[in-house]
Design an enzyme around this catalytic site. Structure first.
Site, PDB file in Angstrom:
ATOM      1  CG  HIS A  45      57.248  53.346  42.221  1.00  0.00           C
ATOM      2  ND1 HIS A  45      57.740  52.933  43.457  1.00  0.00           N
ATOM      3  CD2 HIS A  45      57.456  52.546  41.335  1.00  0.00           C
ATOM      4  CE1 HIS A  45      58.698  51.870  43.126  1.00  0.00           C
ATOM      5  NE2 HIS A  45      58.519  51.650  42.146  1.00  0.00           N
ATOM      6  CG  ASP A 172      63.201  49.277  39.604  1.00  0.00           C
ATOM      7  OD1 ASP A 172      64.062  49.574  40.608  1.00  0.00           O
ATOM      8  OD2 ASP A 172      61.765  49.376  39.722  1.00  0.00           O
TER       9      ASP A 172
END
Length: 259
Positions: A45, A172
């Site tokens: 990311h 997540d």
């Protein structure tokens, strides 16, 4: 050669680290000089490409911090490249099954424990001819547990030979549990997932790791985590600059010359 995270975890140590999202070697070097045990370069990311990640590893090597990389995916090509660049640990995202974990281990370790191709061009210059003999004992294999599929198979994933730590991805994992992304301590589903992952790691004799922050890190230490991030470059920069601005604005409030 610096002591490995694996050895420190086996000795029961807690290791604290910083997280790099900014694609810059100077930023990584500055964080590494902060006294952290490890500094992670986030290629999943974060905004860096391979060349920048290589430069960041070299910058971290100027300090006592251990360079770790989170790769974009469970792909042996990029895993092998970041290890050849000098990473001493690899965080692998979105591990779902035991077979996924086995593939991650194979990509990280030389035969006979794995299937990593030999060609440590840059890391060989750093560590010398002894690198090959010690690589498997020093490189930490760290699969992420962040989906319902992984949570269901976590005991078996933890038991895969070569796995050194289970990394909890709270954002997540929370989303998978139907919660907003973040640390959802106090929510029964999140707390149960943390306990399940921790128990699986303890049962297999491996460490637990987590993306965290200065506020939550003490709780994670109490929960037995041994690899804990306490800041990211983005959040540190944002909070420090905002605090400085607010300090000056507060001290000059009502001063027309400060407008």
């Amino acid at each position: 050669m610096s002591s490995s995270l694996k050895a420190r975890w086996k000795a029961g140590e807690v290791t604290l680290g910083a997280w790099c999202m900014i694609p810059n070697a100077l930023t990584a070097e500055a964080l590494a000089h902060g006294g952290f045990d490890w500094v992670l370069i986030d290629m999943q990311h974060g905004c860096m490409d391979y060349q920048t990640a290589l430069d960041m590893i070299r910058a971290i090597d100027l300090t006592s911090a251990i360079p770790i990389v989170r790769v974009p995916w469970n792909d042996p090509g990029i895993i092998g490249r970041v290890l050849d660049a000098g990473a001493l640990g690899v965080v692998i995202p979105m591990i779902q099954t035991v077979e996924d974990a086995r593939r991650a281990v194979e990509a990280c370790l030389y035969p006979p424990a794995g299937r990593r191709s030999f060609g440590p061009v840059r890391v060989g210059m750093r560590d010398g001819p002894g690198y090959f003999a010690e690589a498997n004992s020093r490189v930490a294999v760290i699969p992420m547990i962040e989906t319902l599929e992984a949570l269901a198979a976590v005991e078996d994933i933890a038991a895969v030979p070569g796995v050194d730590a289970l990394f909890v991805g709270p954002f997540d994992l929370s989303v998978a549990l139907g919660l907003p992304p973040g640390d959802n301590d106090g929510k029964p589903a999140f707390d149960a997932a943390i306990r399940k992952i921790s128990n699986a790691a303890k049962g297999a004799g491996v460490a637990t790791a987590v993306l965290s922050n200065a506020k939550v890190a003490p709780l994670r230490i109490e929960q037995g985590f041994q690899m804990i991030s306490v800041t990211t470059d983005i959040s540190a920069l944002t909070m420090a600059t905002r605090a400085d601005l607010l300090t000056v604005q507060a001290s000059t409030k009502g001063n027309a010359h400060a407008r």
